[in-house]
Design an enzyme around this catalytic site. Structure first.
Site, PDB file in Angstrom:
ATOM      1  N   ASP A  42     -11.209  -6.704  -2.443  1.00  0.00           N
ATOM      2  CA  ASP A  42     -12.141  -7.778  -2.278  1.00  0.00           C
ATOM      3  C   ASP A  42     -13.444  -7.243  -2.089  1.00  0.00           C
ATOM      4  O   ASP A  42     -13.865  -6.100  -1.910  1.00  0.00           O
ATOM      5  CB  ASP A  42     -11.930  -8.899  -1.160  1.00  0.00           C
ATOM      6  CG  ASP A  42     -11.717  -8.155   0.147  1.00  0.00           C
ATOM      7  OD1 ASP A  42     -12.786  -8.103   0.920  1.00  0.00           O
ATOM      8  OD2 ASP A  42     -10.602  -7.543   0.582  1.00  0.00           O
ATOM      9  N   GLU A  85       0.893  -1.157  -0.227  1.00  0.00           N
ATOM     10  CA  GLU A  85      -0.047   0.027   0.154  1.00  0.00           C
ATOM     11  C   GLU A  85       0.790   1.280  -0.096  1.00  0.00           C
ATOM     12  O   GLU A  85       0.473   2.313  -0.245  1.00  0.00           O
ATOM     13  CB  GLU A  85      -1.029  -0.017   1.188  1.00  0.00           C
ATOM     14  CG  GLU A  85      -1.813  -1.022   1.204  1.00  0.00           C
ATOM     15  CD  GLU A  85      -2.756  -1.358   2.402  1.00  0.00           C
ATOM     16  OE1 GLU A  85      -3.830  -1.690   2.365  1.00  0.00           O
ATOM     17  OE2 GLU A  85      -2.317  -0.750   3.327  1.00  0.00           O
TER      18      GLU A  85
END
EC number: 3.2.2.9
Length: 230
Positions: A198, A12
């Site tokens: 997701d 990230e």
């Protein structure tokens, strides 16, 4: 303007750190802070670690040691909006804890005692994020409620309960509300920007492992574009 950027995991923040100039690293309490510039903007990028306690420690250290003018939380999240695909982005319209319950004392579900029910992002940072969307090509971005808790959500029963409590929830993750709460108490403007890794269902663990790098990259590109609009 000096901007603090927080991500929980290496994928990230890796793209952001790799793109920095004049980078200098310092480790405090096991957390690395990398100070430098991105496209001429002064930034401090940190990988906080996963979860609300880790995020709170990192945010407090960031604000105390580096005094940023604003904080951006970047990274991945599970999605709750049918029209969004993996890789698409949610910009926080508000941020709440989903795993807090002190309703016995008259607080809303998700509201920590002596804290607001929702933490509201800075309007200028949100506006800059929305302007940045155009640079991401076909990646879709919306504003929405982002909820935070110390659990990876992949149970449909739990998902159903969360949506009953927070019917407008667009995404859930594990750090944003903690970062927002620290920023609120220090009066530092913030925004949370999350790319979906997701869809918060039974397939989430597989999806997450497959798409975390993609989600982290999209979120990092969004942050880099946002900085150009500040």
């Amino acid at each position: 303007m000096k901007v603090g950027i927080i991500g929980a995991m290496e994928p990230e923040v890796a793209h952001l750190i790799a793109s920095m100039d004049n980078a200098e690293s310092q480790t405090i309490a096991g957390i690395e802070f990398v100070a430098g510039t991105l496209d001429g903007k002064e930034v401090i990028v940190t990988r906080s670690g996963i979860g609300k306690v880790a995020a709170s420690i990192a945010t407090t250290l960031l604000i105390e040691k580096y005094t940023p003018d604003a904080v951006i939380n970047t990274g991945s999240a599970g999605g709750f909006v049918d029209t969004l695909a993996i890789g698409d982005i949610v910009i926080s319209s508000e941020v709440r804890h989903h795993d807090v319950d002190v309703t016995a004392f008259g607080y809303e579900i998700g509201q920590m005692a002596q804290q607001p029910a929702a933490f509201m992002p800075d309007e200028k940072l949100k506006a800059a994020a929305n302007k940045a969307v155009a640079s991401l090509g076909e990646v879709k971005a919306i504003e929405g409620l982002i909820c935070t808790g110390d659990s990876f959500i992949c149970d449909p029963v739990r998902t159903k309960t969360m949506l009953e409590h927070f019917p407008t929830m667009a995404a859930c993750e594990m750090e944003g509300a903690a970062i927002a709460q620290v920023c609120h108490q220090f009066a530092v403007p913030f925004v949370v920007i999350r790319s979906l890794s997701d869809n918060a269902n039974n397939d989430s663990p597989v999806d997450f492992d497959s798409y975390i790098v993609k989600a982290g990259h999209h979120s990092a590109l969004m942050v880099m574009s946002l900085l150009k609009h500040l």
